[in-house]
Design an enzyme around this catalytic site. Sequence first.
Site, short mmCIF file in Angstrom:
data_model
loop_
_atom_site.label_atom_id
_atom_site.label_comp_id
_atom_site.label_asym_id
_atom_site.label_seq_id
_atom_site.Cartn_x
_atom_site.Cartn_y
_atom_site.Cartn_z
CB CYS A 70 -0.87 0.00 1.11
SG CYS A 70 -1.85 1.53 1.36
CB CYS A 73 1.26 1.56 4.75
SG CYS A 73 -0.39 0.87 4.84
CG HIS A 169 -7.21 7.69 0.64
ND1 HIS A 169 -7.66 6.39 0.33
CD2 HIS A 169 -7.28 8.34 -0.48
CE1 HIS A 169 -8.00 5.95 -0.79
NE2 HIS A 169 -7.71 6.97 -1.44
#
Length: 352
Positions: A70, A73, A169
Amino acid sequence: MKKTSTRLADGRELIYYDLRDDTVRDAVDRRPLERTHTTSEIRRDPLLGDQVAIASHRQGRTYHPPADQCPLCPTEGDRLSEIPDSSYDVVVFENRFPSLAGDSGRCEVVCFTSDHDASFASLTEEQARLVLDAWTDRTSELSHLPSVEQVFCFENRGAEIGVTLGHPHGQIYAYPFTTPRTALMLRSLAAHKEATGGENLFDAVLERELADERVVLESEHWVAFVPYAAHWPYEVHLYPKRRVPDLLALDEAARSEFPQVYLELLRRFDRIFGEGEPPTPYIAAWHQAPFGTLEEFEGVTRDDFALHLELFTIRRSSGKLKFLAGSESGMSVFINDVPPERAAERLREVAS
């Protein structure tokens, strides 16, 4: 709140928003990135009068990576991401694959937490307040860019909405024009003001909704309701009781109370369809007054506009989605399968 601005390896801006004033952010982006090149262009539809962003470079954007890859992260060892540091509270950075760029505006990503498996609804009130402060700060900063006329903070949540990154997000779009949806509101404001001798349409709508059965929850400074003509199966509008044009104008009392109210709304959304159901997909969208001139909307000023958040899901019942088919996509005429009164009743039933 402590704000630290830095640059990624390709020159894009990244900003840390921290709860602690003594937090140091000096990690360097170690990725071998070249400067970002975008092809974003705004084209105007001569028949509809609206604008379309053409952004072919977005075809190559990151698409459903595994959790251990990801890009939102924190960086961990040799696993390098968009965030150079090993932890963060809230981070905002320029989108690597923006829909709007340069003279065509700007796009930013807002990471609500470093916890990949969290959601906005699982944040603490302190964390949610930090996100609100970040939205407010970015609205202020972006409004001063010469190419920006309107700032739009929003969250897309869930694969059904089209989200390609599972990390919690949102995004911020800074448009170089007043968006069509906002322009419609401003025209309605102007027409109502002229027809009534000066009455504000937002005030009239809020007064009517406060007296109706579609109120979902109400606090000292905020009210959330399902609108009379809701477009979506479950749709809630959240207004501060004191009319303000944008996030910048919220007073401290409203800011302090917002996390409790908004987190409760999000948690109710996750309970709409009962136990055992997957998380409810939704879009949460802040409507703010444009920062550009409003001359075409005769008699209307920025202060006439009312800041509000629109929260809705495309799920209409367990396992079923509301698709924008012929009438909605072809003619912009929505057909809602769930009566707004029933939607409001359900959202009251699932209160924590």
